[in-house]
Design a protein around this motif. Structure first.
Motif, mmCIF file in Angstrom:
data_model
loop_
_atom_site.group_PDB
_atom_site.id
_atom_site.type_symbol
_atom_site.label_atom_id
_atom_site.label_comp_id
_atom_site.label_asym_id
_atom_site.label_seq_id
_atom_site.Cartn_x
_atom_site.Cartn_y
_atom_site.Cartn_z
ATOM 1 N N THR A 122 10.805 1.809 -8.591
ATOM 2 C CA THR A 122 10.085 2.468 -7.508
ATOM 3 C C THR A 122 11.016 2.782 -6.349
ATOM 4 O O THR A 122 11.948 2.016 -6.054
ATOM 5 N N ALA A 123 10.747 3.895 -5.698
ATOM 6 C CA ALA A 123 11.572 4.291 -4.552
ATOM 7 C C ALA A 123 11.180 3.554 -3.287
ATOM 8 O O ALA A 123 11.941 3.565 -2.306
ATOM 9 N N ASP A 124 9.997 2.899 -3.266
ATOM 10 C CA ASP A 124 9.583 2.178 -2.068
ATOM 11 C C ASP A 124 9.723 0.677 -2.286
ATOM 12 O O ASP A 124 10.459 0.233 -3.165
ATOM 13 N N ASP A 125 9.006 -0.113 -1.475
ATOM 14 C CA ASP A 125 9.191 -1.565 -1.570
ATOM 15 C C ASP A 125 8.346 -2.215 -2.663
ATOM 16 O O ASP A 125 8.412 -3.427 -2.864
ATOM 17 N N GLY A 126 7.547 -1.407 -3.369
ATOM 18 C CA GLY A 126 6.805 -1.923 -4.511
ATOM 19 C C GLY A 126 5.564 -2.726 -4.181
ATOM 20 O O GLY A 126 4.947 -3.303 -5.080
ATOM 21 N N THR A 127 5.157 -2.767 -2.916
ATOM 22 C CA THR A 127 3.937 -3.482 -2.555
ATOM 23 C C THR A 127 2.735 -2.809 -3.214
ATOM 24 O O THR A 127 2.589 -1.585 -3.168
ATOM 25 N N PHE A 128 1.858 -3.618 -3.802
ATOM 26 C CA PHE A 128 0.674 -3.041 -4.440
ATOM 27 C C PHE A 128 -0.391 -2.742 -3.388
ATOM 28 O O PHE A 128 -0.636 -3.536 -2.473
ATOM 29 N N TYR A 129 -1.038 -1.608 -3.516
ATOM 30 C CA TYR A 129 -2.199 -1.253 -2.690
ATOM 31 C C TYR A 129 -2.988 -0.216 -3.466
ATOM 32 O O TYR A 129 -2.480 0.385 -4.418
ATOM 33 N N SER A 130 -4.225 -0.023 -3.066
ATOM 34 C CA SER A 130 -5.079 0.956 -3.724
ATOM 35 C C SER A 130 -5.148 2.215 -2.863
ATOM 36 O O SER A 130 -5.760 2.209 -1.788
ATOM 37 N N LYS A 131 -4.534 3.273 -3.331
ATOM 38 C CA LYS A 131 -4.468 4.508 -2.550
ATOM 39 C C LYS A 131 -5.838 5.049 -2.136
ATOM 40 O O LYS A 131 -5.985 5.553 -1.016
ATOM 41 N N PRO A 132 -6.876 4.974 -2.994
ATOM 42 C CA PRO A 132 -8.174 5.501 -2.561
ATOM 43 C C PRO A 132 -8.728 4.835 -1.302
ATOM 44 O O PRO A 132 -9.580 5.416 -0.633
ATOM 45 N N ASN A 133 -8.260 3.641 -0.964
ATOM 46 C CA ASN A 133 -8.770 2.955 0.224
ATOM 47 C C ASN A 133 -8.203 3.513 1.527
ATOM 48 O O ASN A 133 -8.688 3.164 2.611
ATOM 49 N N LEU A 134 -7.187 4.365 1.442
ATOM 50 C CA LEU A 134 -6.560 4.872 2.663
ATOM 51 C C LEU A 134 -7.504 5.753 3.472
ATOM 52 O O LEU A 134 -7.405 5.804 4.698
ATOM 53 N N SER A 135 -8.428 6.440 2.801
ATOM 54 C CA SER A 135 -9.272 7.413 3.506
ATOM 55 C C SER A 135 -10.548 6.817 4.082
ATOM 56 O O SER A 135 -11.341 7.544 4.693
ATOM 57 N N ASN A 136 -10.773 5.518 3.903
ATOM 58 C CA ASN A 136 -11.925 4.899 4.570
ATOM 59 C C ASN A 136 -11.571 3.543 5.182
ATOM 60 O O ASN A 136 -12.426 2.690 5.362
ATOM 61 N N ALA A 137 -10.293 3.387 5.509
ATOM 62 C CA ALA A 137 -9.826 2.100 6.033
ATOM 63 C C ALA A 137 -10.280 1.848 7.462
ATOM 64 O O ALA A 137 -10.467 0.694 7.862
ATOM 65 N N LEU A 138 -10.469 2.891 8.250
ATOM 66 C CA LEU A 138 -10.912 2.699 9.641
ATOM 67 C C LEU A 138 -12.286 2.040 9.671
ATOM 68 O O LEU A 138 -12.501 1.056 10.391
ATOM 69 N N ALA A 139 -13.214 2.585 8.894
ATOM 70 C CA ALA A 139 -14.566 2.029 8.875
ATOM 71 C C ALA A 139 -14.556 0.603 8.347
ATOM 72 O O ALA A 139 -15.378 -0.229 8.768
ATOM 73 N N ALA A 140 -13.619 0.311 7.453
ATOM 74 C CA ALA A 140 -13.524 -1.035 6.890
ATOM 75 C C ALA A 140 -12.768 -1.988 7.803
ATOM 76 O O ALA A 140 -12.647 -3.179 7.484
ATOM 77 N N GLY A 141 -12.253 -1.469 8.908
ATOM 78 C CA GLY A 141 -11.520 -2.304 9.855
ATOM 79 C C GLY A 141 -10.189 -2.779 9.324
ATOM 80 O O GLY A 141 -9.710 -3.858 9.693
#
Length: 378
Positions: free
Chosen positions: A33-52
């Motif tokens: 991977t070109a980044d640091d390899g931290t796992f995250y779920s990309k679909p959560n990026l577009s509703n993270a504000l409401a989820a705090g």
């Protein structure tokens, strides 16, 4: 023996690695991977504000933790620069790597916004966790956000931002949101619900220029209208990453072309996820990715398995007015039959014999999706 090598640490790459380990605990597997390899779920990026949730709280396990848990080698901050299929070798900025089987899970890049003006370099796009961290810093202490694009991601961000109290303008070339997935009645109901939340729509318009102003930025639209805003987010779509494959002589179209086994046109090279075009279809959604990962893991561990998609509705994360869509196949002959109620829209795409080919449900009507999926499966 050289390892199975997965290039990409997004949801596709990590899901495949996990599926392989469910079947085979010992075969060497390397993820690059070109980044640091931290796992995250990309679909959560577009509703993270409401989820705090911030970028930090969206981050899951580290590459080191995943490498240990999954008995894999994970090379972080390593960018693959070329593929040599004849030698079964990768060239990277960290040296050369051999592979037995190669899986390209490269993802997709935001489509360039094409704006001119002194403010063009300041237009943001959120395509990964690092982008989201930049976006969160940019909107801190601000009030106005302009979103370019009223597709799925643009609508989700608009809902999330408006719910958090921001003044949101959405500039969209189409006549209603989600016009590629749903009929006008369904899209308009979503637009009205987001407008009630505080979103201002600019339909049938494109943004041509962005200039800095004393209080933020000024966007110039193609009709001469201007929009004052503090932050501009481009959500006009994604383009599969195909450059690496193309340079290696691997056939590409919209995405990296594969058959039902996810094999590319070059031996021992596979593609999956947002970068892949499987039998002519590029499906940049979570459920197709999961289906692909399970099938490919079986193939790589000795049981050739073709990708067989079930009916896969897409859930749009717009709590102001939920949407569930399952568009008809491209080129399917038929028409939308639409029923509008006080709390939602039910649109069914039927062929000339009245057989169900797809649906678009909004509001309370989204509760019918399970029944409709079963009808399609039958």
């Amino acid at each position: 023996m050289p390892p199975i090598v997965i290039v990409g640490s997004g949801l596709a790459g990590y899901t495949l690695l996990k599926e392989i380990r469910k079947r085979d605990s010992a075969t060497p597997v390397m993820l690059v991977t070109a980044d640091d390899g931290t796992f995250y779920s990309k679909p959560n990026l577009s509703n993270a504000l409401a989820a705090g949730r911030t970028a930090a709280t969206l981050a899951g396990a580290s590459a080191d933790r995943l490498a240990a848990d999954l008995n894999a080698t994970i090379l972080t901050r390593t960018r693959v620069t070329a593929i040599d299929p004849a030698a079964k070798r990768l060239h990277s900025d960290g040296g050369e790597l051999e592979y037995d089987k190669l899986i390209l899970a490269l993802g997709a890049d935001p489509i360039p916004h094409g704006l001119v003006g002194a403010g063009a370099p300041e237009v943001l796009a959120v395509n990964d966790l690092a982008d989201y961290a930049v976006f969160r810093r940019a909107i801190g202490g601000r009030q106005r956000v302009a979103v370019l694009g009223g597709g799925l991601i643009g609508c989700e961000f608009a809902n999330d931002l408006a719910h958090a109290g921001f003044e949101v303008d959405v500039v969209h070339l189409g006549d209603w949101p989600l016009e590629r997935l749903s009929p006008a009645e369904a899209g308009q109901r979503l637009a009205d619900s987001l407008a009630a939340l505080g979103v201002t729509w600019h339909f049938g318009r494109t943004t041509q220029r962005i200039e800095p102003a004393a209080d933020g930025y000024r966007l110039a639209l193609d009709n001469g209208q201007t929009i004052a805003t503090d932050v501009v987010l481009s959500a006009i779509g994604l383009r599969p990453r195909t450059q690496l494959a193309r340079a290696a002589g691997i056939p590409v179209g919209r995405g990296i072309q594969t058959n039902s086994l996810l094999e590319t046109g070059v031996a021992n090279v596979y593609a999956m996820g947002d970068c892949a075009e499987v039998n002519g279809l590029n499906l940049p959604y979570v459920q197709p990715l999961m289906v692909q990962a399970r099938a490919l893991a079986a193939t790589l561990t000795g049981v050739p398995t073709e990708v067989a998609y079930p009916a896969m509705p897409v859930m749009v994360k717009t709590p102001a007015h939920p949407v569930a869509v399952l568009p008809p196949r491209i080129g399917a002959a038929g028409s939308w039959q639409v029923e509008c109620g006080d709390s939602g829209v039910c649109a069914l795409h039927l062929d000339i014999r009245g057989r169900l080919q797809g649906f678009a449900l909004t509001g309370s009507e989204t509760g019918r999706r399970t029944t409709l999926v079963k009808a399609l499966a039958a």
